[in-house]
Design an enzyme around this catalytic site. Sequence first.
Site, PDB file in Angstrom:
ATOM      1  N   TYR A  14      -9.820   0.746  10.179  1.00  0.00           N
ATOM      2  CA  TYR A  14      -9.071   1.268   9.053  1.00  0.00           C
ATOM      3  C   TYR A  14      -9.063   0.521   7.928  1.00  0.00           C
ATOM      4  CZ  TYR A  14      -7.456   4.205  12.980  1.00  0.00           C
ATOM      5  OH  TYR A  14      -7.306   5.121  14.042  1.00  0.00           O
ATOM      6  N   HIS A  19      -5.649   4.978   3.059  1.00  0.00           N
ATOM      7  CA  HIS A  19      -4.283   5.079   3.549  1.00  0.00           C
ATOM      8  C   HIS A  19      -4.001   3.524   3.779  1.00  0.00           C
ATOM      9  CE1 HIS A  19      -1.354   7.701   4.902  1.00  0.00           C
ATOM     10  NE2 HIS A  19      -1.580   7.630   6.306  1.00  0.00           N
ATOM     11  N   TYR A  64       0.835   1.141  13.610  1.00  0.00           N
ATOM     12  CA  TYR A  64       0.548   2.601  12.924  1.00  0.00           C
ATOM     13  C   TYR A  64       1.262   3.188  11.939  1.00  0.00           C
ATOM     14  CZ  TYR A  64      -3.544   1.644  16.165  1.00  0.00           C
ATOM     15  OH  TYR A  64      -4.595   1.212  16.665  1.00  0.00           O
ATOM     16  N   ASN A  66       2.418   6.018  11.338  1.00  0.00           N
ATOM     17  CA  ASN A  66       3.499   6.904  11.627  1.00  0.00           C
ATOM     18  C   ASN A  66       5.012   6.224  12.385  1.00  0.00           C
ATOM     19  OD1 ASN A  66       1.583   8.634  10.901  1.00  0.00           O
ATOM     20  ND2 ASN A  66       1.673   9.883  12.887  1.00  0.00           N
TER      21      ASN A  66
END
Length: 243
Positions: A14, A19, A64, A66
Amino acid sequence: MLIIAGLGNPGAKYAGNRHNIGFMAVDAIHRRHSFSPWSKKFRGEIAEGELAGEKVLLIKPQTYMNLSGEAVGEAMRFYKLQPADLVAIYDELDLPAGKARLKTGGGHGGHNGIRSLDAHCGKEYRRLRLGIGHPGVKEMVQNHVLGDFAKADRDWLEPLLDTLADNAEMLVRNEDSQLMNKIALALGGQAEEEKPRRESKDGEKKPAGQSHIRQARSSNQPKLPATGPMAEMLKKMFGNKGE
């Protein structure tokens, strides 16, 4: 003490994602200033240092996106800090690429990382949103957000991160509008306080705040004679208007 939390997802997979611009931002601040090496604590990566004479903790949650609030909330409770002692840096779909906005409180706007912070840290913290642009179609949002920045994005991404890192002390001094102006100018925009002058249809500049009626009244008009034969004739023709 101030906590600056950059939001993103952990792991090389990532690292270049849009993001993860929050991670990129705190990495840039870390490189530019004298912070300790990154270490693991509070379910995140942290680094300690000083900005503008105040102790600052940089944190990149490793839970992560969330669950970002779990890591940041743990750090806040450990240091007995309030929401006002937190700045969160994250990506914003609804801002054009390279734009930045900084405010205290507000909604999560559908951002799961901010939804988690709100739940674990309170809502009245400062939110630095960094625009990544919108793909234009709802179905493409996930791929856009979890896709890597393109090479062309470097034209605005690098100046954005560099300017934020150079002026990170403004976050500590609560010089929010000044920081936004620095970023806007670095990206080729205008300072927030500077409102552009409006232009008429023919391209002529008009002073901001002046109506077209007032513009017409204040334009150069020939002065009519007040005395003499011509004045007497005009007076007989039109009378004394305004009296």
